[in-house]
Design a protein around this motif. Sequence first.
Motif, PDB file in Angstrom:
ATOM      1  N   MET A   1      27.822  63.600  26.492  1.00 20.22           N
ATOM      2  CA  MET A   1      29.122  63.684  26.427  1.00 20.22           C
ATOM      3  C   MET A   1      29.452  64.042  25.028  1.00 20.22           C
ATOM      4  SD  MET A   1      31.500  60.569  27.643  1.00 20.22           S
ATOM      5  CE  MET A   1      32.819  60.225  26.530  1.00 20.22           C
ATOM      6  N   LYS A   2      30.232  64.772  24.957  1.00 15.33           N
ATOM      7  CA  LYS A   2      30.998  65.304  23.561  1.00 15.33           C
ATOM      8  C   LYS A   2      31.989  64.358  22.964  1.00 15.33           C
ATOM      9  CE  LYS A   2      31.321  70.318  24.253  1.00 15.33           C
ATOM     10  NZ  LYS A   2      32.353  71.353  24.188  1.00 15.33           N
ATOM     11  N   LYS A   3      31.589  63.898  21.648  1.00 15.14           N
ATOM     12  CA  LYS A   3      32.419  63.009  21.066  1.00 15.14           C
ATOM     13  C   LYS A   3      33.127  63.780  19.827  1.00 15.14           C
ATOM     14  CE  LYS A   3      28.808  60.440  20.765  1.00 15.14           C
ATOM     15  NZ  LYS A   3      27.621  59.481  20.290  1.00 15.14           N
ATOM     16  N   LEU A   4      34.384  64.126  19.855  1.00 17.99           N
ATOM     17  CA  LEU A   4      35.059  64.776  18.899  1.00 17.99           C
ATOM     18  C   LEU A   4      35.719  63.750  17.874  1.00 17.99           C
ATOM     19  CD1 LEU A   4      36.947  67.123  21.196  1.00 17.99           C
ATOM     20  CD2 LEU A   4      35.104  67.648  19.780  1.00 17.99           C
ATOM     21  N   VAL A   5      35.382  64.055  16.638  1.00 17.25           N
ATOM     22  CA  VAL A   5      35.872  63.462  15.286  1.00 17.25           C
ATOM     23  C   VAL A   5      36.778  64.270  14.535  1.00 17.25           C
ATOM     24  CG1 VAL A   5      35.062  62.097  13.492  1.00 17.25           C
ATOM     25  CG2 VAL A   5      33.638  61.941  15.730  1.00 17.25           C
ATOM     26  N   SER A   6      37.876  63.806  14.111  1.00 12.06           N
ATOM     27  CA  SER A   6      38.677  64.360  13.324  1.00 12.06           C
ATOM     28  C   SER A   6      38.227  64.624  11.802  1.00 12.06           C
ATOM     29  CB  SER A   6      40.239  63.697  13.116  1.00 12.06           C
ATOM     30  OG  SER A   6      41.005  63.916  12.451  1.00 12.06           O
ATOM     31  N   ILE A   7      38.254  65.610  11.461  1.00 12.04           N
ATOM     32  CA  ILE A   7      37.864  66.012   9.972  1.00 12.04           C
ATOM     33  C   ILE A   7      38.913  66.369   9.018  1.00 12.04           C
ATOM     34  CG2 ILE A   7      35.293  66.825  10.448  1.00 12.04           C
ATOM     35  CD1 ILE A   7      36.336  69.484  10.024  1.00 12.04           C
ATOM     36  N   GLY A   8      40.351  65.895   9.535  1.00  6.57           N
ATOM     37  CA  GLY A   8      41.376  66.288   8.829  1.00  6.57           C
ATOM     38  C   GLY A   8      42.351  67.347   9.374  1.00  6.57           C
ATOM     39  N   TYR A   9      43.863  67.101   9.206  1.00  5.22           N
ATOM     40  CA  TYR A   9      44.768  67.972   9.653  1.00  5.22           C
ATOM     41  C   TYR A   9      44.582  68.740  10.887  1.00  5.22           C
ATOM     42  CZ  TYR A   9      44.792  67.220   4.635  1.00  5.22           C
ATOM     43  OH  TYR A   9      45.048  66.472   3.412  1.00  5.22           O
ATOM     44  N   GLY A  10      44.130  67.842  11.782  1.00  3.43           N
ATOM     45  CA  GLY A  10      44.238  68.493  13.399  1.00  3.43           C
ATOM     46  C   GLY A  10      43.113  68.958  13.668  1.00  3.43           C
ATOM     47  N   ASN A  11      42.011  69.059  12.867  1.00  5.04           N
ATOM     48  CA  ASN A  11      40.625  69.749  13.043  1.00  5.04           C
ATOM     49  C   ASN A  11      39.532  68.975  13.607  1.00  5.04           C
ATOM     50  OD1 ASN A  11      41.361  72.367  11.987  1.00  5.04           O
ATOM     51  ND2 ASN A  11      41.696  71.420  10.263  1.00  5.04           N
ATOM     52  N   VAL A  12      38.739  68.955  14.457  1.00  5.58           N
ATOM     53  CA  VAL A  12      37.801  68.055  15.060  1.00  5.58           C
ATOM     54  C   VAL A  12      36.492  68.876  15.225  1.00  5.58           C
ATOM     55  CG1 VAL A  12      39.504  66.558  16.107  1.00  5.58           C
ATOM     56  CG2 VAL A  12      38.372  68.758  17.245  1.00  5.58           C
ATOM     57  N   VAL A  13      35.443  67.742  15.173  1.00 10.83           N
ATOM     58  CA  VAL A  13      34.094  68.354  15.453  1.00 10.83           C
ATOM     59  C   VAL A  13      33.348  67.547  16.126  1.00 10.83           C
ATOM     60  CG1 VAL A  13      33.159  67.277  13.333  1.00 10.83           C
ATOM     61  CG2 VAL A  13      32.243  69.302  13.926  1.00 10.83           C
ATOM     62  N   ASN A  14      32.544  68.091  16.958  1.00  8.78           N
ATOM     63  CA  ASN A  14      31.364  67.444  17.839  1.00  8.78           C
ATOM     64  C   ASN A  14      30.611  66.637  17.133  1.00  8.78           C
ATOM     65  OD1 ASN A  14      29.825  66.394  19.798  1.00  8.78           O
ATOM     66  ND2 ASN A  14      29.583  68.426  20.653  1.00  8.78           N
ATOM     67  N   SER A  15      30.657  65.298  17.220  1.00  7.75           N
ATOM     68  CA  SER A  15      29.883  64.468  16.071  1.00  7.75           C
ATOM     69  C   SER A  15      28.365  64.629  16.624  1.00  7.75           C
ATOM     70  CB  SER A  15      30.288  63.076  16.435  1.00  7.75           C
ATOM     71  OG  SER A  15      30.138  62.587  17.586  1.00  7.75           O
ATOM     72  N   ASP A  16      28.015  65.056  18.034  1.00  8.04           N
ATOM     73  CA  ASP A  16      26.661  65.073  18.266  1.00  8.04           C
ATOM     74  C   ASP A  16      26.001  66.420  17.624  1.00  8.04           C
ATOM     75  OD1 ASP A  16      26.813  63.204  20.059  1.00  8.04           O
ATOM     76  OD2 ASP A  16      27.222  64.399  21.664  1.00  8.04           O
ATOM     77  N   LYS A  17      26.677  67.316  17.115  1.00  3.13           N
ATOM     78  CA  LYS A  17      26.335  68.452  16.547  1.00  3.13           C
ATOM     79  C   LYS A  17      26.303  68.455  14.884  1.00  3.13           C
ATOM     80  CE  LYS A  17      26.105  70.729  20.460  1.00  3.13           C
ATOM     81  NZ  LYS A  17      24.602  70.637  20.881  1.00  3.13           N
ATOM     82  N   VAL A  18      26.586  67.178  14.137  1.00  7.61           N
ATOM     83  CA  VAL A  18      26.805  67.193  12.817  1.00  7.61           C
ATOM     84  C   VAL A  18      25.436  66.754  12.254  1.00  7.61           C
ATOM     85  CG1 VAL A  18      27.608  65.953  10.830  1.00  7.61           C
ATOM     86  CG2 VAL A  18      29.047  66.640  12.870  1.00  7.61           C
ATOM     87  N   VAL A  19      24.553  67.470  11.298  1.00 10.64           N
ATOM     88  CA  VAL A  19      23.461  67.177  10.694  1.00 10.64           C
ATOM     89  C   VAL A  19      23.701  66.190   9.590  1.00 10.64           C
ATOM     90  CG1 VAL A  19      21.213  68.104   9.795  1.00 10.64           C
ATOM     91  CG2 VAL A  19      22.429  69.409  11.572  1.00 10.64           C
ATOM     92  N   SER A  20      24.714  66.651   8.611  1.00  8.42           N
ATOM     93  CA  SER A  20      24.708  65.638   7.485  1.00  8.42           C
ATOM     94  C   SER A  20      26.274  66.177   7.098  1.00  8.42           C
ATOM     95  CB  SER A  20      23.758  66.133   6.453  1.00  8.42           C
ATOM     96  OG  SER A  20      23.901  67.600   6.111  1.00  8.42           O
ATOM     97  N   VAL A  21      26.682  64.870   6.460  1.00 11.77           N
ATOM     98  CA  VAL A  21      27.987  64.861   5.455  1.00 11.77           C
ATOM     99  C   VAL A  21      27.841  64.662   4.253  1.00 11.77           C
ATOM    100  CG1 VAL A  21      30.489  64.269   5.536  1.00 11.77           C
ATOM    101  CG2 VAL A  21      29.141  64.043   7.880  1.00 11.77           C
ATOM    102  N   ILE A  22      28.112  65.652   3.371  1.00  7.59           N
ATOM    103  CA  ILE A  22      27.609  65.576   1.760  1.00  7.59           C
ATOM    104  C   ILE A  22      28.945  65.947   1.251  1.00  7.59           C
ATOM    105  CG2 ILE A  22      25.301  65.814   2.202  1.00  7.59           C
ATOM    106  CD1 ILE A  22      25.447  68.640   1.852  1.00  7.59           C
TER     107      ILE A  22
END
Length: 84
Positions: A1-22
């Motif tokens: 199941m997709k979990k969309l997370v806001s990365i700011g200003y109306g933009n979202v990313v599928n958290s399952d596809k995130v490898v790292s946040v640096i």
Amino acid sequence: MKKLVSIGYGNVVNSDKVVSVISPESAPIRRLIQDAKEKGTAVDATLGRKTRSVIIAESGHVLLSALTPETIAERINGEEDEQQ
């Protein structure tokens, strides 16, 4: 199941596809961003604001966000807590 997370200003990313946040402060990360821009795999979601975090996706795409890595991590972890 997709979990969309806001990365700011109306933009979202599928958290399952995130490898790292640096943080973009180090020279190797700045080179990574420049290389991604040259290859066309960079996605700028800052809307002209200062880049505060760099998100690396499974696909190799490099996403730039104006939110701090801590804020994005909290949002990703918050999404995971809600699902459990």
